[in-house]
Write an enzyme that holds these catalytic residues in place. Sequence first.
Site, short mmCIF file in Angstrom:
data_model
loop_
_atom_site.label_atom_id
_atom_site.label_comp_id
_atom_site.label_asym_id
_atom_site.label_seq_id
_atom_site.Cartn_x
_atom_site.Cartn_y
_atom_site.Cartn_z
N ASN A 46 0.82 -1.32 -0.08
CA ASN A 46 0.04 -0.02 0.10
C ASN A 46 0.98 1.45 0.06
OD1 ASN A 46 -2.56 -1.45 -0.13
ND2 ASN A 46 -2.39 -1.27 2.32
N HIS A 141 -15.06 -0.75 5.98
CA HIS A 141 -13.81 -1.40 6.51
C HIS A 141 -14.09 -2.29 7.72
CE1 HIS A 141 -9.72 -2.28 8.10
NE2 HIS A 141 -9.47 -2.43 6.90
N GLU A 199 -16.13 4.94 2.58
CA GLU A 199 -14.82 5.27 2.28
C GLU A 199 -14.37 6.12 1.20
OE1 GLU A 199 -12.18 1.71 2.34
OE2 GLU A 199 -13.75 0.52 3.66
N SER A 203 -10.82 -0.21 -0.05
CA SER A 203 -9.82 -0.86 0.02
C SER A 203 -9.34 -2.21 -0.70
CB SER A 203 -9.32 -1.20 1.40
OG SER A 203 -10.42 -1.85 2.05
N ASP A 228 -13.94 7.86 5.74
CA ASP A 228 -12.93 6.99 5.83
C ASP A 228 -12.07 7.01 4.86
OD1 ASP A 228 -10.67 4.99 6.01
OD2 ASP A 228 -12.09 3.59 7.12
N HIS A 231 -7.32 5.33 2.07
CA HIS A 231 -6.57 4.97 0.53
C HIS A 231 -6.44 6.09 -0.19
CE1 HIS A 231 -5.92 0.82 1.45
NE2 HIS A 231 -6.92 0.68 2.28
N LYS A 263 -0.27 3.91 4.49
CA LYS A 263 -0.15 3.58 3.04
C LYS A 263 0.71 4.83 2.48
CE LYS A 263 -4.45 1.42 4.21
NZ LYS A 263 -4.31 1.79 5.65
#
Length: 453
Positions: A46, A141, A199, A203, A228, A231, A263
């Site tokens: 990541n 997640h 998110e 992910s 969230d 990423h 990440k």
Amino acid sequence: MAFHWLDDSLSARAEQGLLRQRHCQQYEKDNIICINGEHYLNFSSNDYLGMRQHEGVLQSWVEGLAQFGGGSGASPLVTGHTQAHLALEAYIADGLNREAALLFNSGFAANQALCMALFPHMSLPNKSASAGHIIADKLMHASFLEGAQCVSDSAKLRRFKHNDLSHLESVLSNVCHSQLSDAVGNSDANQQDILIASEGVFSMDGDVAPCEGIAELAAKYNAWFMLDDAHGMGVLGENGFGTAEALNLSQQQAPIVMGTFGKAVGTAGAFIAGSQTLIDYLVNFSKHYVYSTAMPPAQAVATLYSLTHIASDTARRETLHNNIAYFRDSFQKRFGQTLNSSEKDKAPIEITLGQSQSAIQPIIVGSPERAVALSDGLKQRGIWATAIRQPTVPKNQDRLRITLTSNHSSQDIDVLLDALELSLNNFLLSETSVEKESDSAVNTPDSVSKKEM
């Protein structure tokens, strides 16, 4: 005997092809990872911008060690909060146009802390007798979902179909209608707290959420939108501050932004950003913050360097986006969007590249056995690409999770695709062979079958 069922649970998971095992890494440098003495091109990291090995990040960490020592030594509310932490929090809040930010040791801790603090046990003072509501994307997640389930006596968890605004509004409408019904004779019922969670970049699928639409629905139904952005942080936005910056989401539109540093930023830890009131509340009521030793100050120093470098070094993000485009274009030229292989009267074998435009490129193979077989085939050809299986992803969505970084070259991607093509061909041949052997056994006369037995 206590906990006698542990062995049975492990055996069952192994029989299902879902047993997880760790692999010990000796070192990694320039996308080459060494595991058990073997070297592989790494397509499972990541570290999207290659900041883990950046000289400036490493040097900043050394300087932080010299100034503050190896660890923080205490909780942030004792003596663990340093100038390094304060500077990092201020930089994040300013970059996201939020009033304040708060550091956590991991994204898992941040997500759980948020749920447990915003929806404390009903017996706490000043809490309404009515439970609140957490409405989360179906693919949110596990760290957030676990946190939401832990507060089930204080907040009812509902999940809306992945990235489906219509379904989200239907859920919100039902919740608010229920509130209005309960409000008869109860002045507190129509003031329940509603938290919508999604998110920025998912992910496992690598696709993005319709954040602007979610923010509009949150405003319409008097809810808070929690983003969230684990990423998206570092990768998206003019200065690398993620989805909120890329879409110019205000604090009012997204009152809570969570991001991680492990990440694209290349260090470790996480943050929550929002209003000063929210952050002050978490400082007082978030047990994950109050009762945890603060992250090492040297880590905060290195993280701040990484964030400021990402903001100024747009070339890394440009290279990453070019690699994403090159991979997708090359994959589709070789295999199409979906590789469909089947014989007459046989169930088709479909291998599909997801629709992601992010660094996360899922290749859906549909079963844990296939995912593991393809992952092993790539390892035999010098490529490290992890198989992701249920329950991490939904059933029949088992996959290879390919992750691209700015450190990859077009030649690296070509090597990956060459290895994938060879592994796929070998895999499809082996499956066809197994099917033929199975059919042969079924069609063998009983006399022959008994003799062979």
